[in-house]
Design a protein around this motif. Structure first.
Motif, PDB file in Angstrom:
ATOM      1  N   GLY A  21       0.677  -1.200   0.057  1.00 51.52           N
ATOM      2  CA  GLY A  21      -0.127   0.086  -0.043  1.00 51.52           C
ATOM      3  C   GLY A  21       0.722   1.356  -0.018  1.00 51.52           C
ATOM      4  O   GLY A  21       0.407   2.381  -0.091  1.00 51.52           O
ATOM      5  N   SER A  22       2.155   1.192   0.007  1.00 55.56           N
ATOM      6  CA  SER A  22       2.886   2.444   0.380  1.00 55.56           C
ATOM      7  C   SER A  22       3.779   2.723  -1.208  1.00 55.56           C
ATOM      8  O   SER A  22       4.620   3.416  -1.126  1.00 55.56           O
ATOM      9  N   HIS A  79       5.280   4.370  -7.542  1.00 55.18           N
ATOM     10  CA  HIS A  79       5.645   3.199  -8.466  1.00 55.18           C
ATOM     11  C   HIS A  79       4.486   2.764  -9.174  1.00 55.18           C
ATOM     12  O   HIS A  79       4.850   2.374 -10.550  1.00 55.18           O
ATOM     13  N   ARG A  80       3.410   2.512  -8.762  1.00 61.74           N
ATOM     14  CA  ARG A  80       2.227   1.754  -9.393  1.00 61.74           C
ATOM     15  C   ARG A  80       1.772   2.882 -10.409  1.00 61.74           C
ATOM     16  O   ARG A  80       1.506   2.695 -11.679  1.00 61.74           O
ATOM     17  N   GLU A  81       1.844   4.306 -10.275  1.00 63.56           N
ATOM     18  CA  GLU A  81       1.459   5.337 -11.196  1.00 63.56           C
ATOM     19  C   GLU A  81       2.396   5.238 -12.262  1.00 63.56           C
ATOM     20  O   GLU A  81       1.990   5.174 -13.578  1.00 63.56           O
ATOM     21  N   PHE A  82       3.839   4.892 -11.998  1.00 63.00           N
ATOM     22  CA  PHE A  82       4.646   4.931 -13.054  1.00 63.00           C
ATOM     23  C   PHE A  82       4.599   3.581 -13.919  1.00 63.00           C
ATOM     24  O   PHE A  82       4.459   3.748 -15.254  1.00 63.00           O
ATOM     25  N   LEU A  83       4.126   2.497 -13.608  1.00 67.47           N
ATOM     26  CA  LEU A  83       4.071   1.138 -14.216  1.00 67.47           C
ATOM     27  C   LEU A  83       2.616   1.375 -14.942  1.00 67.47           C
ATOM     28  O   LEU A  83       2.641   1.053 -16.221  1.00 67.47           O
ATOM     29  N   VAL A  84       1.549   2.071 -14.391  1.00 62.81           N
ATOM     30  CA  VAL A  84       0.315   2.180 -15.013  1.00 62.81           C
ATOM     31  C   VAL A  84       0.659   2.936 -16.581  1.00 62.81           C
ATOM     32  O   VAL A  84       0.015   2.779 -17.306  1.00 62.81           O
ATOM     33  N   GLY A  85       1.259   4.224 -16.335  1.00 61.47           N
ATOM     34  CA  GLY A  85       1.643   5.165 -17.389  1.00 61.47           C
ATOM     35  C   GLY A  85       2.508   4.311 -18.334  1.00 61.47           C
ATOM     36  O   GLY A  85       2.132   4.555 -19.545  1.00 61.47           O
TER      37      GLY A  85
END
Length: 214
Positions: free
Chosen positions: A125-126, A130-136
């Motif tokens: 959850g932290s 990183h997730r935003e980068f991978l989604v992009g």
């Protein structure tokens, strides 16, 4: 006879999505005879010195074709296509396009999807940034793939090839949240069109009947 090393038991999350399905699908499309050697992942069948001689990274799938050993799913399906003369054009230009898109599936499309999937499996959850980068990254790849499918039914040539097996498996196994692919109807339609092939249906049905969840 060609021997294929695939799973007989694998963890429940991976069952139905493992990379031996790429090889099994290709063999079903090609109607090539083979012997299946089932490997029990939870029992550490892959972590033996004997299996490392077939697959240096202790991964499924691998094949032994009368002493010729190949590992890595993309290398295997390309080898089988050349061996059988099926699912790959016989002319140099057509073969080049198939190989181009085999590499694209593995090296361009799969990395952001796999990275996102692994992050979602393991994050606490932290890892929002990183997730935003991978989604992009995933969206950039899918945007370009959507553009490519504007006037194409298949990814490399006018007909179905081993490049479509790899690309379809990457898209179907690498995207766990349909919201990611929803903005890309051409990509989703391509994936679903390939997964509707009778050979895939036979392959996944046989796999699910045979492979246990560990």
């Amino acid at each position: 006879m060609l021997k294929v090393y695939g799973f007989s038991k694998v963890n429940a999350v991976a069952r139905g999505h493992t990379r031996d399905l790429r090889v099994l699908w290709a063999l079903e499309e090609m109607q090539l005879p083979f012997e299946l050697a089932g490997m029990d992942h939870p029992a550490h069948d892959l972590n033996t010195e004997a299996y490392r001689r077939l697959s240096p990274f202790e991964q499924i799938p691998s094949i032994d074709d009368d002493g010729l050993v190949v590992s890595e799913s993309a290398a295997i399906v390309a080898y089988l296509a050349k061996k059988s003369g099926r699912l790959i054009p016989s002319d140099r230009a057509g073969e080049a396009q198939v190989m181009r898109w085999c590499f694209a599936a593995m090296n361009t499309v799969e990395p952001p999807l796999l990275g996102l999937m692994v992050l979602d499996w393991t994050a606490d959850g932290s890892c929002g940034k990183h997730r935003e980068f991978l989604v992009g990254w995933a969206n950039r790849v899918l945007t370009n793939l959507e553009r490519w499918f504007a006037d194409r039914d298949f990814v490399a040539t006018d007909g179905f090839t081993v490049a479509d097996i790899l690309m379809t498996h990457v898209l179907s196994s690498g995207i766990k949240d349909e919201r990611l692919i929803a903005p890309y109807p051409g990509v989703a339609s391509y994936r679903d069109r390939c997964l509707a092939r009778p050979a895939w249906k036979r392959t996944i049905d046989a796999y699910c009947a045979r492979v246990e969840a560990g």
